[in-house]
Scaffold this motif. Structure first.
Motif, PDB file in Angstrom:
ATOM      1  N   HIS A 117      17.677  -4.772  26.233  1.00  0.00           N
ATOM      2  CA  HIS A 117      16.639  -4.086  25.466  1.00  0.00           C
ATOM      3  C   HIS A 117      15.552  -3.619  26.432  1.00  0.00           C
ATOM      4  O   HIS A 117      15.223  -4.310  27.402  1.00  0.00           O
ATOM      5  CB  HIS A 117      16.027  -5.004  24.407  1.00  0.00           C
ATOM      6  N   SER A 118      14.982  -2.467  26.140  1.00  0.00           N
ATOM      7  CA  SER A 118      13.858  -1.948  26.916  1.00  0.00           C
ATOM      8  C   SER A 118      12.762  -1.513  25.953  1.00  0.00           C
ATOM      9  O   SER A 118      13.033  -0.944  24.899  1.00  0.00           O
ATOM     10  CB  SER A 118      14.292  -0.757  27.786  1.00  0.00           C
ATOM     11  N   GLU A 119      11.518  -1.806  26.323  1.00  0.00           N
ATOM     12  CA  GLU A 119      10.370  -1.512  25.470  1.00  0.00           C
ATOM     13  C   GLU A 119       9.284  -0.869  26.310  1.00  0.00           C
ATOM     14  O   GLU A 119       9.142  -1.155  27.512  1.00  0.00           O
ATOM     15  CB  GLU A 119       9.839  -2.791  24.817  1.00  0.00           C
ATOM     16  N   ALA A 120       8.505  -0.003  25.662  1.00  0.00           N
ATOM     17  CA  ALA A 120       7.378   0.666  26.321  1.00  0.00           C
ATOM     18  C   ALA A 120       6.212   0.703  25.345  1.00  0.00           C
ATOM     19  O   ALA A 120       6.374   1.085  24.185  1.00  0.00           O
ATOM     20  CB  ALA A 120       7.754   2.081  26.766  1.00  0.00           C
ATOM     21  N   PHE A 121       5.031   0.282  25.819  1.00  0.00           N
ATOM     22  CA  PHE A 121       3.838   0.245  24.991  1.00  0.00           C
ATOM     23  C   PHE A 121       2.702   0.918  25.748  1.00  0.00           C
ATOM     24  O   PHE A 121       2.595   0.815  26.972  1.00  0.00           O
ATOM     25  CB  PHE A 121       3.438  -1.196  24.638  1.00  0.00           C
ATOM     26  N   ASP A 122       1.828   1.603  25.012  1.00  0.00           N
ATOM     27  CA  ASP A 122       0.639   2.234  25.577  1.00  0.00           C
ATOM     28  C   ASP A 122      -0.565   1.405  25.145  1.00  0.00           C
ATOM     29  O   ASP A 122      -1.026   1.512  24.013  1.00  0.00           O
ATOM     30  CB  ASP A 122       0.524   3.677  25.091  1.00  0.00           C
ATOM     31  N   GLU A 123      -1.073   0.569  26.042  1.00  0.00           N
ATOM     32  CA  GLU A 123      -2.164  -0.339  25.727  1.00  0.00           C
ATOM     33  C   GLU A 123      -3.455   0.137  26.373  1.00  0.00           C
ATOM     34  O   GLU A 123      -3.435   1.026  27.234  1.00  0.00           O
ATOM     35  CB  GLU A 123      -1.801  -1.750  26.208  1.00  0.00           C
ATOM     36  N   PRO A 124      -4.610  -0.438  25.961  1.00  0.00           N
ATOM     37  CA  PRO A 124      -5.891   0.020  26.546  1.00  0.00           C
ATOM     38  C   PRO A 124      -5.964  -0.151  28.058  1.00  0.00           C
ATOM     39  O   PRO A 124      -6.586   0.673  28.737  1.00  0.00           O
ATOM     40  CB  PRO A 124      -6.921  -0.875  25.830  1.00  0.00           C
ATOM     41  N   ASP A 125      -5.347  -1.191  28.604  1.00  0.00           N
ATOM     42  CA  ASP A 125      -5.380  -1.398  30.061  1.00  0.00           C
ATOM     43  C   ASP A 125      -4.334  -0.589  30.802  1.00  0.00           C
ATOM     44  O   ASP A 125      -4.274  -0.656  32.030  1.00  0.00           O
ATOM     45  CB  ASP A 125      -5.174  -2.881  30.373  1.00  0.00           C
ATOM     46  N   GLY A 126      -3.489   0.152  30.099  1.00  0.00           N
ATOM     47  CA  GLY A 126      -2.454   0.945  30.742  1.00  0.00           C
ATOM     48  C   GLY A 126      -1.104   0.698  30.093  1.00  0.00           C
ATOM     49  O   GLY A 126      -0.974  -0.111  29.162  1.00  0.00           O
ATOM     50  N   PRO A 127      -0.087   1.382  30.555  1.00  0.00           N
ATOM     51  CA  PRO A 127       1.243   1.202  29.965  1.00  0.00           C
ATOM     52  C   PRO A 127       1.824  -0.170  30.293  1.00  0.00           C
ATOM     53  O   PRO A 127       1.496  -0.788  31.312  1.00  0.00           O
ATOM     54  CB  PRO A 127       2.071   2.327  30.609  1.00  0.00           C
ATOM     55  N   ARG A 128       2.703  -0.637  29.421  1.00  0.00           N
ATOM     56  CA  ARG A 128       3.405  -1.901  29.621  1.00  0.00           C
ATOM     57  C   ARG A 128       4.883  -1.678  29.356  1.00  0.00           C
ATOM     58  O   ARG A 128       5.273  -1.256  28.276  1.00  0.00           O
ATOM     59  CB  ARG A 128       2.855  -2.989  28.701  1.00  0.00           C
ATOM     60  N   LEU A 129       5.705  -1.928  30.378  1.00  0.00           N
ATOM     61  CA  LEU A 129       7.146  -1.736  30.304  1.00  0.00           C
ATOM     62  C   LEU A 129       7.827  -3.087  30.413  1.00  0.00           C
ATOM     63  O   LEU A 129       7.413  -3.937  31.209  1.00  0.00           O
ATOM     64  CB  LEU A 129       7.632  -0.806  31.432  1.00  0.00           C
ATOM     65  N   ALA A 130       8.870  -3.280  29.614  1.00  0.00           N
ATOM     66  CA  ALA A 130       9.588  -4.552  29.620  1.00  0.00           C
ATOM     67  C   ALA A 130      11.082  -4.285  29.474  1.00  0.00           C
ATOM     68  O   ALA A 130      11.491  -3.456  28.662  1.00  0.00           O
ATOM     69  CB  ALA A 130       9.104  -5.474  28.493  1.00  0.00           C
ATOM     70  N   VAL A 131      11.878  -4.977  30.275  1.00  0.00           N
ATOM     71  CA  VAL A 131      13.339  -4.906  30.206  1.00  0.00           C
ATOM     72  C   VAL A 131      13.838  -6.342  30.070  1.00  0.00           C
ATOM     73  O   VAL A 131      13.489  -7.208  30.882  1.00  0.00           O
ATOM     74  CB  VAL A 131      13.940  -4.247  31.458  1.00  0.00           C
TER      75      VAL A 131
END
Length: 319
Positions: A57-71
């Motif tokens: 699974h891969s996820e991408a989030f746009d948070e206030p401190d910057g992008p967050r990517l997770a695999v």
């Protein structure tokens, strides 16, 4: 600063792996940050390597401190899958060692803690100066502190070797130092693979922005970031060649079906009400369209005698 963390979890089925990168490196302005580009290339390469795995699974989030990517990969993990994570970890270790002010990497898995403990013990072994093993580097020390195998107060900077007492150095009066601007070391240009990856990412984001603008023409309240919070929407957008409009329709298929059924039902009710309030037209009354009056001349003798008996009994007959 970009923070990268690798972790593992023991499950009944085996080990599950997860690699997460969050924040901006801050090495250069947006669009010119080679450190962010390198980290993005590593994460994208890991995603492409695990594209055929069903439990990846891969996820991408746009948070206030910057992008967050997770695999992440659910258990059980095959050996080559762990090898792919090891390759990504090695790349982030190199980035953290070369850019310690921009990237911080921590391996909080059991194997990572054991390896950092071995390095710490290896560096703290006794011996003379010639045979003593090298101490931990600054990046390795930060990684050990971040993973919990070394306490912050134990991280010591190795002292500089003392000058030999036999050599005498003639002291010179100190000259005023002229402060020079800090210059960053020049790096070789990005490879063609990195440039093509960046171009593909920019092209994908531009296409999504154009499709989002087209969706807002018919649905002004449409927001792609809010839609991507839905797991089903994220899964559909990860499919190759998927469009925003098609993914939105598939994700909201049941909701759209219920809305259409309610609209059809309401239309049927309104048509029934309209027909009930409609005035009666010719040809749809229960009686005949024309009224025919009886003619005495065309009556039979029996009919005329029946009329006479009704008159004798006091009935009033209108012809």
């Amino acid at each position: 600063m970009m923070k990268v963390c690798y972790s593992e979890m023991d499950t009944p089925a085996g080990l599950s792996c997860r690699l997460e990168a969050a924040g901006h490196a801050g090495y250069a302005p947006a669009g010119q940050d080679i450190v962010c580009a390198g980290a993005s290339t590593v994460m994208q390469g890991l995603v492409y390597l695990l594209a055929g795995e069903e439990n990846a699974h891969s996820e991408a989030f746009d948070e206030p401190d910057g992008p967050r990517l997770a695999v992440s990969v659910d258990a059980p993990c095959e050996e080559w899958v762990r090898g792919a994570f090891e390759l990504a970890k090695a790349c982030f270790v190199l980035l953290a060692e070369r850019y310690p002010e921009n990237v911080r990497f921590a391996d909080v898995s059991r194997r990572g803690k054991e390896s950092m403990m071995d390095l710490q013990l290896f560096a703290s072994e006794g011996g003379d100066a010639a045979s003593a093993p090298p101490a931990l580097s600054e990046a390795q020390t930060r990684q050990a502190v971040a993973s919990g195998t070394m306490k912050p107060d134990e991280a010591k900077v190795p002292a500089a070797p003392q000058a030999s007492a036999e050599k005498t150095v003639e002291l010179q009066p100190e000259k005023p130092r002229q402060e020079l601007p800090v210059q960053r070391s020049e790096l070789p240009p990005l490879s063609s693979f990195a440039r093509s990856t960046q171009a593909a990412v920019h092209s994908l984001h531009a296409r999504w922005a154009a499709e989002e603008a087209a969706m807002r023409r018919s649905q002004p309240d449409f927001d792609l970031q809010n839609e991507l919070r839905s797991p089903e929407m994220r899964r559909l957008m990860q499919l190759p060649g998927m469009r925003v409009r098609d993914a939105y329709r598939l994700a909201h298929y049941d909701e759209n079906l219920r809305t259409a059924a309610q609209a059809v039902e309401q239309g049927v009710v309104e048509r029934i009400q309209q027909r009930a309030a409609r005035p009666t037209e010719n040809g749809i009354r229960p009686g005949g369209a024309a009224t025919v009056r009886p003619d005495v001349a065309s009556m039979t003798r029996a009919q005329r005698e029946a009329l006479e008996r009704r008159v004798l009994h006091g009935a009033q007959i209108e012809l």
